[in-house]
Write an enzyme that holds these catalytic residues in place. Structure first.
Site, short mmCIF file in Angstrom:
data_model
loop_
_atom_site.label_atom_id
_atom_site.label_comp_id
_atom_site.label_asym_id
_atom_site.label_seq_id
_atom_site.Cartn_x
_atom_site.Cartn_y
_atom_site.Cartn_z
N ASN A 25 -42.68 -3.69 -57.28
CA ASN A 25 -42.45 -4.25 -55.95
C ASN A 25 -41.54 -3.29 -55.20
O ASN A 25 -40.35 -3.26 -55.43
CB ASN A 25 -41.80 -5.64 -56.09
CG ASN A 25 -41.40 -6.23 -54.76
OD1 ASN A 25 -41.78 -5.72 -53.70
ND2 ASN A 25 -40.63 -7.32 -54.80
N LYS B 268 -40.68 -3.37 -52.19
CA LYS B 268 -39.90 -4.02 -51.10
C LYS B 268 -40.01 -3.17 -49.83
O LYS B 268 -41.06 -2.56 -49.60
CB LYS B 268 -38.46 -4.25 -51.57
CG LYS B 268 -38.43 -5.00 -52.91
CD LYS B 268 -37.07 -5.46 -53.33
CE LYS B 268 -37.18 -6.18 -54.67
NZ LYS B 268 -35.90 -6.70 -55.15
N HIS C 274 -41.19 -14.63 -53.26
CA HIS C 274 -40.08 -13.82 -53.76
C HIS C 274 -38.76 -14.40 -53.22
O HIS C 274 -38.71 -14.88 -52.09
CB HIS C 274 -40.25 -12.36 -53.31
CG HIS C 274 -39.31 -11.44 -54.03
ND1 HIS C 274 -37.98 -11.34 -53.69
CD2 HIS C 274 -39.49 -10.63 -55.10
CE1 HIS C 274 -37.40 -10.48 -54.52
NE2 HIS C 274 -38.29 -10.04 -55.38
N GLU D 193 -36.26 -13.08 -52.03
CA GLU D 193 -35.81 -12.49 -50.76
C GLU D 193 -36.55 -13.13 -49.59
O GLU D 193 -35.97 -13.32 -48.52
CB GLU D 193 -36.02 -10.97 -50.80
CG GLU D 193 -35.00 -10.32 -51.73
CD GLU D 193 -35.49 -9.05 -52.43
OE1 GLU D 193 -36.50 -8.48 -52.02
OE2 GLU D 193 -34.82 -8.65 -53.42
N GLU E 45 -37.84 -14.59 -61.97
CA GLU E 45 -36.84 -13.64 -61.49
C GLU E 45 -35.54 -14.38 -61.18
O GLU E 45 -35.38 -14.92 -60.08
CB GLU E 45 -37.34 -12.96 -60.21
CG GLU E 45 -38.59 -12.13 -60.40
CD GLU E 45 -38.68 -11.00 -59.36
OE1 GLU E 45 -38.84 -9.85 -59.77
OE2 GLU E 45 -38.54 -11.28 -58.15
N GLY F 24 -31.57 -6.67 -58.43
CA GLY F 24 -30.87 -5.61 -57.73
C GLY F 24 -29.38 -5.53 -58.07
O GLY F 24 -28.62 -4.84 -57.40
N SER G 92 -33.65 -6.28 -62.53
CA SER G 92 -32.99 -5.13 -63.15
C SER G 92 -33.71 -4.62 -64.40
O SER G 92 -33.06 -4.19 -65.37
CB SER G 92 -31.52 -5.43 -63.45
OG SER G 92 -30.83 -5.72 -62.23
N GLY H 96 -36.18 -1.92 -57.94
CA GLY H 96 -35.59 -0.58 -57.77
C GLY H 96 -36.19 0.49 -58.65
O GLY H 96 -36.50 1.59 -58.17
P1 13P Z 1 -34.80 -5.12 -59.24
O1 13P Z 1 -35.70 -4.59 -60.33
O2 13P Z 1 -34.39 -4.06 -58.27
O3 13P Z 1 -33.68 -5.92 -59.80
O4 13P Z 1 -35.70 -6.14 -58.38
C1 13P Z 1 -36.43 -7.12 -59.02
C2 13P Z 1 -37.34 -7.72 -58.04
O5 13P Z 1 -36.91 -8.39 -57.11
C3 13P Z 1 -38.78 -7.47 -58.20
O6 13P Z 1 -39.52 -8.32 -57.38
#
Ligand code: 13P
Length: 248
Positions: A9, A11, A94, A96, A167, A173, A213, A235
């Site tokens: 992802n 983002k 998600h 976010e 998640e 993150g 993460s 990330g």
């Molecule tokens: P990270 O791997 O950056 O923690 O993000 C996870 C995520 O939100 C994948 O959708």
């Protein structure tokens, strides 16, 4: 035996040129049959990436969709628009999007239903905040999210198309990963919920990812857990680390 599914992802990262450059850099090294690999770039890069991965086993995913077919919904993207560039998966719900764009469980459900109508696999994200976990409410929160997201989705679609991504928000993150046993415990719990809603046989076919993460140093341990069938990577999917995760 469930085939693992590892999705990146991206983002809101990488404009078209950079996306193009990055995919060319990693493409041959993530072109595998062992696991399903999905790249989820930003909307504007979808068409370009679709062309670039056309001759590989890599699948294309979107990060969002709208649940209406067409019309006066400025700024939104329909499922037909996604399938016109060969999108096979779409992330919905998600954290976010729930947090910054007020996406509700009802919207997640509508999006999942619309995607399934057009044969696109929803990757349904669920997960609790740290406060909810500390208060011992994490199982209830996730149960409600899963039950509402799957409302009116028939069993054939659940077993062939649905992917769930657990998640925990506190692990996204932050560099803090859920321990493999915390992650597996929740993924198993999600499978039990699906078994109650449908049947154990169906639940045993649904792929449940962990996200939060994930990096090369923890991928193997996470992916070897009994009820974790893949990873949703943020990330680390923007760097060569993604290659290492896919080849865990
Ligand atoms: P990270 O791997 O950056 O923690 O993000 C996870 C995520 O939100 C994948 O959708």
């Amino acid at each position: 035996m469930r085939k693992k599914i590892i999705a990146g992802n991206w983002k809101m990262n990488y404009a078209v040129n950079k996306a193009d450059e990055f995919v060319n850099e990693i493409k041959d090294r993530i072109n595998t049959n062992e696991v399903d690999v999905v790249l989820c770039p930003n909307f504007v890069s979808l068409e370009r990436i679709s062309d670039l991965i056309d001759d590989s086993n890599i699948k294309l995913g979107a990060q969002n969709v709208y649940f209406e077919d067409k019309g006066a919904y400025t700024g939104e993207t329909s499922v037909d628009m996604l399938t016109s560039v060969n999108v096979k998966y779409c992330i919905v719900g998600h954290s976010e999007r729930r947090k910054y764009f007020n996406e509700t469980d009802e919207m997640v459900n509508k999006k999942a239903l619309k995607l399934l109508e057009k044969d696109v696999s929803p990757i349904i994200c669920v997960g609790e905040t740290l406060e909810e976990r500390d208060a011992g409410k994490h199982f209830d929160i996730v149960k409600e999210q899963v039950e509402k997201a799957l409302q009116n989705i028939d069993k054939e679609k659940v077993k062939s198309k649905i992917v769930i991504a657990y998640e925990p928000i506190w692990a996204i993150g932050t560099g803090v990963t859920a321990t493999s046993s915390q992650a597996n415990e929740m993924c198993k719990y999600i499978r039990d919920i699906i078994a109650k809603l449908y049947t154990q046989n169906i639940a045993d076919l649904v792929r449940i990812q962990y996200g939060g993460s994930v990096k090369p140093s923890n991928a193997k341990e996470i992916l070897e857990q009994s009820d974790i069938d893949g990873a949703l990577v943020g990330g680390a999917s923007l760097t060569n680390d993604f290659v290492a995760i896919v080849n865990y």
